[in-house]
Design an enzyme around this catalytic site. Sequence first.
Site, PDB file in Angstrom:
ATOM      1  N   TYR A  28       0.837  -1.200   0.000  1.00  0.00           N
ATOM      2  CA  TYR A  28       0.000   0.000   0.000  1.00  0.00           C
ATOM      3  C   TYR A  28       0.870   1.248   0.000  1.00  0.00           C
ATOM      4  O   TYR A  28       0.646   2.193  -0.769  1.00  0.00           O
ATOM      5  CB  TYR A  28      -0.917  -0.027   1.226  1.00  0.00           C
ATOM      6  N   GLU A  50     -11.571   6.242   5.613  1.00  0.00           N
ATOM      7  CA  GLU A  50     -10.953   7.002   6.710  1.00  0.00           C
ATOM      8  C   GLU A  50     -11.940   7.147   7.864  1.00  0.00           C
ATOM      9  O   GLU A  50     -11.562   7.081   9.033  1.00  0.00           O
ATOM     10  CB  GLU A  50     -10.486   8.381   6.229  1.00  0.00           C
ATOM     11  N   TRP A  58      -5.188   1.129  10.533  1.00  0.00           N
ATOM     12  CA  TRP A  58      -5.383   1.188   9.093  1.00  0.00           C
ATOM     13  C   TRP A  58      -5.230  -0.195   8.472  1.00  0.00           C
ATOM     14  O   TRP A  58      -5.883  -0.522   7.486  1.00  0.00           O
ATOM     15  CB  TRP A  58      -4.420   2.181   8.451  1.00  0.00           C
TER      16      TRP A  58
END
Length: 200
Positions: A28, A50, A58
């Site tokens: 990522y 988010e 995350w």
Amino acid sequence: MAASSLIVGSDGKARPVWASKDPLLMAYYDTEWGMPVRDERGLFERLSLEGFQSGLSWATILRKRPAFREAFAGFVPDAVAAFTDDDVARLLADEKIVRNRAKILATINNAQATVRLRDGDGLAKLLWSFQPSSTPQPVTIADVPTQSAESVALARALKAAGFRFVGPTTMFALMEAVGIVDTHLVGSHRRGSSGVWASQ
């Protein structure tokens, strides 16, 4: 270079600690995080994720992203804006995503707000209008801001447009993720890779 700043991997590339161990986070970081996103659907997806990330890691959201995409109709704003109570019930029963009623309802609400923004300049133009004149140049993770004057102003503008789960810290994370600011550490192999801040 401080151990708490960057780690040079076996491939010779320097990355922050958070992107140095987990293969998913590394991929990522290397290919997506901080690269410019300027289309409505892409920005709506990232804004939604988010919001779901709030209070979670995350990595958790990234692992669940394929399931999120399936559950939320590919994050196509028009489709999500049309979700009904039956869809809410479906999502709350879906163990593959984060089953938080407030965040689910906020995502549907934000899809509706995104559609309404088309009467003006649209979501993409609104978000990118808060690009600052300069970007941070952090050397260590501790140097990376968690919000900025621009993220505070963006959060205020989105709330005025009817969005939810768009606080200043969440919006700064969004700005980092989609290239509006570049908070790659100085010395990282990704610093300046977006092209938006190539000279800084």
